[in-house]
Design an enzyme around this catalytic site. Structure first.
Site, PDB file in Angstrom:
ATOM      1  N   LYS A   1      48.993  31.491  43.413  1.00  0.00           N
ATOM      2  CA  LYS A   1      49.871  31.925  42.315  1.00  0.00           C
ATOM      3  C   LYS A   1      51.080  31.023  42.143  1.00  0.00           C
ATOM      4  O   LYS A   1      51.544  30.826  41.025  1.00  0.00           O
ATOM      5  CB  LYS A   1      50.307  33.372  42.512  1.00  0.00           C
ATOM      6  CG  LYS A   1      49.166  34.343  42.276  1.00  0.00           C
ATOM      7  CD  LYS A   1      49.663  35.740  42.000  1.00  0.00           C
ATOM      8  CE  LYS A   1      48.472  36.606  41.605  1.00  0.00           C
ATOM      9  NZ  LYS A   1      48.821  37.989  41.356  1.00  0.00           N
TER      10      LYS A   1
ATOM     11  N   LYS B   1      38.247  33.564  40.411  1.00  0.00           N
ATOM     12  CA  LYS B   1      38.106  35.010  40.198  1.00  0.00           C
ATOM     13  C   LYS B   1      38.630  35.419  38.825  1.00  0.00           C
ATOM     14  O   LYS B   1      39.551  34.804  38.301  1.00  0.00           O
ATOM     15  CB  LYS B   1      38.804  35.755  41.338  1.00  0.00           C
ATOM     16  CG  LYS B   1      39.964  36.610  40.961  1.00  0.00           C
ATOM     17  CD  LYS B   1      40.568  37.355  42.109  1.00  0.00           C
ATOM     18  CE  LYS B   1      41.984  37.780  41.728  1.00  0.00           C
ATOM     19  NZ  LYS B   1      42.077  38.741  40.628  1.00  0.00           N
TER      20      LYS B   1
ATOM     21  N   LYS C   1      43.900  39.127  35.680  1.00  0.00           N
ATOM     22  CA  LYS C   1      44.775  39.515  34.570  1.00  0.00           C
ATOM     23  C   LYS C   1      45.660  38.361  34.168  1.00  0.00           C
ATOM     24  O   LYS C   1      46.009  38.214  33.004  1.00  0.00           O
ATOM     25  CB  LYS C   1      45.693  40.646  35.032  1.00  0.00           C
ATOM     26  CG  LYS C   1      45.057  41.985  35.022  1.00  0.00           C
ATOM     27  CD  LYS C   1      46.149  43.031  35.154  1.00  0.00           C
ATOM     28  CE  LYS C   1      45.951  43.838  36.407  1.00  0.00           C
ATOM     29  NZ  LYS C   1      46.851  43.453  37.491  1.00  0.00           N
TER      30      LYS C   1
HETATM   31  P1  ATP Z   1      46.764  39.239  38.864  1.00  0.00           P
HETATM   32  O1  ATP Z   1      46.022  38.041  38.404  1.00  0.00           O
HETATM   33  O2  ATP Z   1      48.011  39.521  38.089  1.00  0.00           O
HETATM   34  O3  ATP Z   1      46.958  39.286  40.360  1.00  0.00           O
HETATM   35  P2  ATP Z   1      44.501  40.920  39.149  1.00  0.00           P
HETATM   36  O4  ATP Z   1      43.456  40.835  38.117  1.00  0.00           O
HETATM   37  O5  ATP Z   1      44.242  40.229  40.448  1.00  0.00           O
HETATM   38  O6  ATP Z   1      45.842  40.471  38.485  1.00  0.00           O
HETATM   39  P3  ATP Z   1      45.656  43.147  40.594  1.00  0.00           P
HETATM   40  O7  ATP Z   1      46.509  44.187  39.979  1.00  0.00           O
HETATM   41  O8  ATP Z   1      46.311  42.085  41.407  1.00  0.00           O
HETATM   42  O9  ATP Z   1      44.783  42.465  39.424  1.00  0.00           O
HETATM   43  O10 ATP Z   1      44.540  43.827  41.494  1.00  0.00           O
HETATM   44  C1  ATP Z   1      44.130  45.178  41.323  1.00  0.00           C
HETATM   45  C2  ATP Z   1      42.842  45.434  42.069  1.00  0.00           C
HETATM   46  O11 ATP Z   1      41.750  44.768  41.411  1.00  0.00           O
HETATM   47  C3  ATP Z   1      42.820  44.914  43.505  1.00  0.00           C
HETATM   48  O12 ATP Z   1      42.139  45.858  44.306  1.00  0.00           O
HETATM   49  C4  ATP Z   1      42.035  43.647  43.432  1.00  0.00           C
HETATM   50  O13 ATP Z   1      41.403  43.317  44.641  1.00  0.00           O
HETATM   51  C5  ATP Z   1      41.024  43.998  42.341  1.00  0.00           C
HETATM   52  N1  ATP Z   1      40.536  42.799  41.650  1.00  0.00           N
HETATM   53  C6  ATP Z   1      41.282  41.934  40.937  1.00  0.00           C
HETATM   54  N2  ATP Z   1      40.518  40.961  40.427  1.00  0.00           N
HETATM   55  C7  ATP Z   1      39.250  41.221  40.828  1.00  0.00           C
HETATM   56  C8  ATP Z   1      37.995  40.579  40.611  1.00  0.00           C
HETATM   57  N3  ATP Z   1      37.918  39.474  39.888  1.00  0.00           N
HETATM   58  N4  ATP Z   1      36.888  41.120  41.175  1.00  0.00           N
HETATM   59  C9  ATP Z   1      36.959  42.253  41.915  1.00  0.00           C
HETATM   60  N5  ATP Z   1      38.114  42.903  42.154  1.00  0.00           N
HETATM   61  C10 ATP Z   1      39.254  42.412  41.622  1.00  0.00           C
HETATM   62 MG    MG Z   2      45.775  40.141  41.923  1.00  0.00          MG
END
Ligand code: ATP
Ligand code: MG
Length: 345
Positions: free
Chosen positions: A115, A207, A210
Site C-alpha cells: 500500500k 488481488k 477496493k
Molecule cells: P483495500 O484495498 O482498501 O484494502 P480491500 O478490498 O482489501 O480494500 P478490506 O476492507 O481491506 O477490503 O478487507 C475486507 C475483507 O475482505 C477482509 O477479510 C479481506 O481479507 C477480504 N478481501 C479483500 N479483498 C479480497 C479478495 N480479493 N479476495 C478475497 N477476500 C478479500
Molecule cells: Mg484490504
C-alpha cells in the site's frame, strides 16, 4: 466460548472479493457463533484523504457497508454490527499494543509495503500501524476466530504474536488478577471456501481490491447487470480453451480466477465447473459467469439501495450495535488497565 470478530473498511466499493472471501463466511458463522461485525472506519483514514474521500464520503461509505452487511444476510439483532470509531476501546487497546508490538514485526508486513509503494516516507503512521489496530479490534472482544480473506493471514499471525507477548510480559499480573494462564486468546483466522483470494479482472496476479484505481479490475456489489457483463467480457484471459481438469488451471491465473469465482458463487467445487465448461471457449463461459453474478448480486444491490435510502435506520443499527459492543469492550479494557497497572476510577 467461541467468538467471531471481523471487519471491512468503508473505503471505495465493496466487491466480489470482499463478498466471497469474507462475507459469505460471516453469514454462515452466524448459526454457530456469537458474531461481531465491524465497519472499520478508523482503518479507512490510514490512506490519503483523497483516497478515502473526506467526511461526507466516509459517512456515506460507512452506511453503505452497513447496508451491504444487512442486505447479504447479517442479522444485526442476533449479532453485533457497528462502526469502529463508536467504541473508544479499540484505539485505547491499540496504544497498549503499540508498546507490546516490536518494530521488527511490523517491518515484515507485506500489506504496508504494497500500500505504501515506493513513496514509503510519505505514508501515514496509521497505515504502518494498521495491523496493531487490527489486533486491538480483535482482542478487544477476545475473539477466538476471525473470518478473513487470504490477504489478512499475516496480520492474524501478528495478532497472535501480540497476544502472546502481552500474556508473557504481564503473566504475573494476569494470574494475580485471576485471569488464569493468559488473558488474550491466540486468535485463529478462518480462511475458507473456494474464493479466499479473488484476483483482479485485469491482472490475475493481483488481488481484487477496493483501492485499485481501475474500476474494471473488480465487480462491485452495486454494479448493474450491464456493467457486470461488460467487466466480465473485458476480463483478461488467455487464448487457450478452458481445461477439463483442475490441474490444467495451473499457470493460468486468469482462467483459474474466473473459474474460482463461478465455483464460489454456485457453491460447488471447481472440478464441477470444469466438467461443464472444460474444452469450451472463454466467451461461452463468460456469458454464464455474467448471468450467475447478476443473479447472485442484484438482489443484494437492490436491498442495499433500499436500506441506504433510510440513513436514520442504518445509524440506529450502528448505535445499538456500538452500545452492545462497548459493554464487552469495557470489560476488556478495564481488565487490561488493571493488568498493566493503570489506576482507574
Ligand atoms: P483495500 O484495498 O482498501 O484494502 P480491500 O478490498 O482489501 O480494500 P478490506 O476492507 O481491506 O477490503 O478487507 C475486507 C475483507 O475482505 C477482509 O477479510 C479481506 O481479507 C477480504 N478481501 C479483500 N479483498 C479480497 C479478495 N480479493 N479476495 C478475497 N477476500 C478479500
Ligand atoms: Mg484490504
Amino acid at each position: 466460548m467461541n467468538r467471531i470478530f471481523s471487519g471491512i473498511q468503508p473505503t471505495g466499493n465493496l466487491h466480489l472479493g470482499n463478498y466471497l472471501g469474507a462475507m459469505v463466511n460471516w453469514i454462515k458463522l452466524q448459526d454457530t457463533h456469537e458474531c461481531i461485525y465491524c465497519v472499520v472506519d478508523l482503518h479507512a483514514i490510514t490512506v490519503p484523504i483523497n483516497v478515502w474521500g473526506g467526511p461526507e464520503v466516509l459517512r456515506q461509505s460507512t452506511r453503505e457497508v452497513t447496508a451491504a452487511f444487512i442486505a447479504s444476510g447479517i442479522d444485526p439483532k442476533k449479532h453485533i454490527v457497528f462502526n469502529q470509531s463508536q467504541v473508544a476501546a479499540h484505539a485505547e487497546l491499540a496504544w497498549v499494543f503499540n508498546c507490546v508490538a516490536r518494530l521488527g514485526w511490523l517491518n515484515r508486513m507485506t500489506q504496508f509495503k504494497e500500500k505504501a509503494g515506493k513513496d514509503r516516507e510519505n505514508a501515514s503512521i496509521g497505515l504502518y500501524d494498521y495491523p496493531v489496530l487490527m489486533a486491538a479490534d480483535i482482542l478487544t472482544y477476545r475473539a477466538t476466530h476471525v473470518p478473513v480473506g487470504e490477504d489478512q493471514k499475516q496480520h492474524l499471525e501478528l495478532c497472535r504474536d501480540i497476544a502472546q507477548k502481552f500474556n508473557n510480559d504481564f503473566s504475573e499480573s494476569i494470574s494475580a488478577g485471576g485471569y488464569g494462564e493468559g488473558f488474550f486468546p491466540l486468535t485463529e483466522p478462518i480462511i475458507q471456501g473456494p474464493a479466499t483470494r479473488v484476483m483482479s479482472l485485469r491482472d490475475g496476479t493481483k488481488k481484487m481490491s477496493k483501492s485499485d484505481a481501475s474500476d474494471n479490475s473488480r465487480i462491485n456489489l452495486t454494479d448493474d447487470a450491464d456493467t457486470i457483463a461488460q467487466k466480465i467480457r473485458r476480463a483478461k484471459t488467455d487464448p487457450e480453451p478452458l481445461p477439463s481438469e483442475e490441474a490444467g488451471l495451473e499457470a493460468r491465473p486468469e482462467a483459474d480466477n474466473l473459474i474460482g469465482i463461478y465455483a464460489a458463487l454456485i457453491d460447488k467445487p471447481k472440478s464441477d465447473v470444469l466438467r461443464e465448461f472444460g474444452g469450451g471457449q472463454f466467451s461461452t463461459f463468460k456469458t454464464a459467469l455474467s448471468d450467475l453474478s447478476v443473479a447472485k448480486l442484484s438482489p443484494i444491490a437492490a436491498e442495499m439501495k433500499r436500506l441506504t435510502q433510510d440513513p436514520l435506520y442504518i445509524d440506529a443499527i450502528l448505535a445499538d450495535g456500538a452500545a452492545r459492543a462497548e459493554a464487552i469492550a469495557g470489560e476488556t479494557i478495564n481488565a487490561v488497565k488493571d493488568i498493566v497497572g493503570f489506576i482507574r476510577r
